[in-house]
Design a protein around this motif. Structure first.
Motif, PDB file in Angstrom:
ATOM      1  N   VAL A  74      11.803   2.192 -17.225  1.00 55.04           N
ATOM      2  CA  VAL A  74      12.602   1.613 -18.316  1.00 55.04           C
ATOM      3  C   VAL A  74      13.355   0.384 -17.819  1.00 55.04           C
ATOM      4  O   VAL A  74      13.428  -0.643 -18.524  1.00 55.04           O
ATOM      5  N   LEU A  75      13.898   0.455 -16.623  1.00 58.78           N
ATOM      6  CA  LEU A  75      14.615  -0.687 -16.052  1.00 58.78           C
ATOM      7  C   LEU A  75      13.683  -1.891 -15.889  1.00 58.78           C
ATOM      8  O   LEU A  75      14.058  -3.027 -16.229  1.00 58.78           O
ATOM      9  N   VAL A  76      12.487  -1.655 -15.401  1.00 65.63           N
ATOM     10  CA  VAL A  76      11.520  -2.761 -15.236  1.00 65.63           C
ATOM     11  C   VAL A  76      11.170  -3.367 -16.591  1.00 65.63           C
ATOM     12  O   VAL A  76      11.089  -4.589 -16.744  1.00 65.63           O
ATOM     13  N   GLN A  77      10.965  -2.514 -17.599  1.00 62.97           N
ATOM     14  CA  GLN A  77      10.640  -3.022 -18.935  1.00 62.97           C
ATOM     15  C   GLN A  77      11.790  -3.843 -19.503  1.00 62.97           C
ATOM     16  O   GLN A  77      11.567  -4.891 -20.117  1.00 62.97           O
ATOM     17  N   LEU A  78      13.013  -3.384 -19.305  1.00 58.54           N
ATOM     18  CA  LEU A  78      14.173  -4.138 -19.776  1.00 58.54           C
ATOM     19  C   LEU A  78      14.301  -5.483 -19.082  1.00 58.54           C
ATOM     20  O   LEU A  78      14.584  -6.503 -19.710  1.00 58.54           O
ATOM     21  N   LEU A  79      14.097  -5.482 -17.759  1.00 58.44           N
ATOM     22  CA  LEU A  79      14.192  -6.746 -17.018  1.00 58.44           C
ATOM     23  C   LEU A  79      13.071  -7.699 -17.415  1.00 58.44           C
ATOM     24  O   LEU A  79      13.281  -8.915 -17.461  1.00 58.44           O
ATOM     25  N   THR A  80      11.904  -7.176 -17.721  1.00 59.79           N
ATOM     26  CA  THR A  80      10.793  -8.027 -18.177  1.00 59.79           C
ATOM     27  C   THR A  80      11.098  -8.611 -19.552  1.00 59.79           C
ATOM     28  O   THR A  80      10.811  -9.778 -19.817  1.00 59.79           O
ATOM     29  N   PHE A  81      11.704  -7.809 -20.414  1.00 63.25           N
ATOM     30  CA  PHE A  81      12.056  -8.278 -21.758  1.00 63.25           C
ATOM     31  C   PHE A  81      13.125  -9.367 -21.700  1.00 63.25           C
ATOM     32  O   PHE A  81      13.077 -10.347 -22.448  1.00 63.25           O
ATOM     33  N   VAL A  82      14.112  -9.198 -20.830  1.00 65.21           N
ATOM     34  CA  VAL A  82      15.230 -10.151 -20.722  1.00 65.21           C
ATOM     35  C   VAL A  82      14.790 -11.447 -20.075  1.00 65.21           C
ATOM     36  O   VAL A  82      15.215 -12.524 -20.483  1.00 65.21           O
TER      37      VAL A  82
END
Length: 53
Positions: free
Chosen positions: A44-52
């Motif tokens: 989830v953290l990786v997905q959030l950082l990719t989105f941001v």
């Protein structure tokens, strides 16, 4: 091949396989649910950082 001959295979390596049924008292013990939860949180953290980014 003669019927009496051994074709090799698993029987030839059976002596090389060793099983250890001992637990080390100094080993780190982690609950499997903790490992799964940590993996999900990192995903989830990786997905959030990719989105941001």
């Amino acid at each position: 091949m003669d019927k009496g001959q051994n074709s090799g295979g698993l029987m030839s390596s059976a002596g090389l396989v060793r099983y250890f049924d001992s637990e080390d008292s100094n080993a780190i013990k982690i609950n499997p649910k903790t490992v799964i939860a940590t993996g999900v949180l990192i995903g989830v953290l990786v997905q959030l950082l990719t989105f941001v980014a």
